[in-house]
Design an enzyme around this catalytic site. Structure first.
Site, short mmCIF file in Angstrom:
data_model
loop_
_atom_site.label_atom_id
_atom_site.label_comp_id
_atom_site.label_asym_id
_atom_site.label_seq_id
_atom_site.Cartn_x
_atom_site.Cartn_y
_atom_site.Cartn_z
N SER A 184 12.36 -29.71 -69.41
CA SER A 184 11.81 -30.94 -68.84
C SER A 184 10.38 -31.17 -69.34
O SER A 184 10.16 -31.25 -70.54
CB SER A 184 11.90 -30.87 -67.31
OG SER A 184 11.61 -32.10 -66.71
N HIS B 113 15.57 -33.78 -70.86
CA HIS B 113 16.37 -34.73 -70.09
C HIS B 113 15.48 -35.89 -69.65
O HIS B 113 14.26 -35.87 -69.85
CB HIS B 113 17.06 -34.07 -68.89
CG HIS B 113 16.12 -33.52 -67.85
ND1 HIS B 113 16.55 -32.85 -66.74
CD2 HIS B 113 14.76 -33.56 -67.75
CE1 HIS B 113 15.52 -32.48 -66.00
NE2 HIS B 113 14.42 -32.91 -66.58
#
Length: 212
Positions: free
Chosen positions: A106, A131
């Site tokens: 992330s 993501h």
């Protein structure tokens, strides 16, 4: 119940250094900070972000030209906290080399990619995950709509940052970040998040060679 912070601090090793004024003791992280090494470890949130930003600014004040090394092992966290670190990395004058140990997921992967070009590395068994941002909100319909628009705006901005640092097209980034995408160190190199996968520290050419 013992304070977990106190417990953690009691486990941090101390190192003793000889100086012309006698012995001086440092916790291991303060000693490594003297070597211009910063750790981004654990969840990215405001307190951790503040400490990393402060260390970056301190090292810039110490020497505005000398490289800073940032070791990353993070599952990600709060987007705005991560962007505070990212913006500071781009703002300061010293180049920031990044190295992934363990994982960079992330926001951790974005910070890994944000290092100085040709100075972004991962160890062989590091795992990288990218993501799109996520969030939840409860409230009036209008407020929910406003928060949804904000998340979409953040998604677009994060995609643009990945495009800048990976060399991928915007569409390729959008497709990759649509769901959790897990990458090995080699895959992260091919994707443009890191420049090199390293398993050994480079030898110092000035170091004396062992005689046979």
């Amino acid at each position: 119940m013992r304070d977990p912070v106190e417990t953690y601090m009691n486990l941090v090793p101390m190192v003793v250094e000889q100086t012309n004024r006698g012995e001086r003791a440092y916790d291991i992280f303060s000693r490594l900070l003297k070597e211009r090494i910063i750790f981004v470890t654990g969840g990215v949130e405001d307190n951790m972000s503040m400490l990393v930003v402060a260390q970056l600014l301190f090292l810039e004040a110490e020497n505005p030209k000398k490289e800073i090394s940032m070791y990353i092992n993070s599952p990600g966290g709060v987007v705005t906290s991560g962007l505070a670190i990212y913006d500071t990395m781009q703002f300061i004058r010293p180049p920031v080399a990044t190295l992934c140990t363990g994982q960079a997921a992330s926001m951790g992967s974005l910070l890994l990619a944000a290092g100085e070009k040709d100075m972004r590395h991962a160890l062989p068994n590091a795992r990288i995950m990218v993501h799109q941002p996520s969030g939840g909100f409860q409230g009036q319909a209008t407020d929910i709509m406003l928060h949804a628009q904000e998340i979409l705006s953040l998604k677009k901005r994060l995609n643009e940052i990945y495009v800048k640092h990976t060399g991928q097209t915007y569409q390729a980034i959008e497709d990759a970040l649509e769901r959790d995408k897990f990458l090995t160190a080699d895959m992260a190199r091919d994707f443009g998040i890191v420049d090199k996968v390293i398993d050994k520290r480079a030898e110092d050419p000035a170091a004396p060679k062992a005689s046979s």
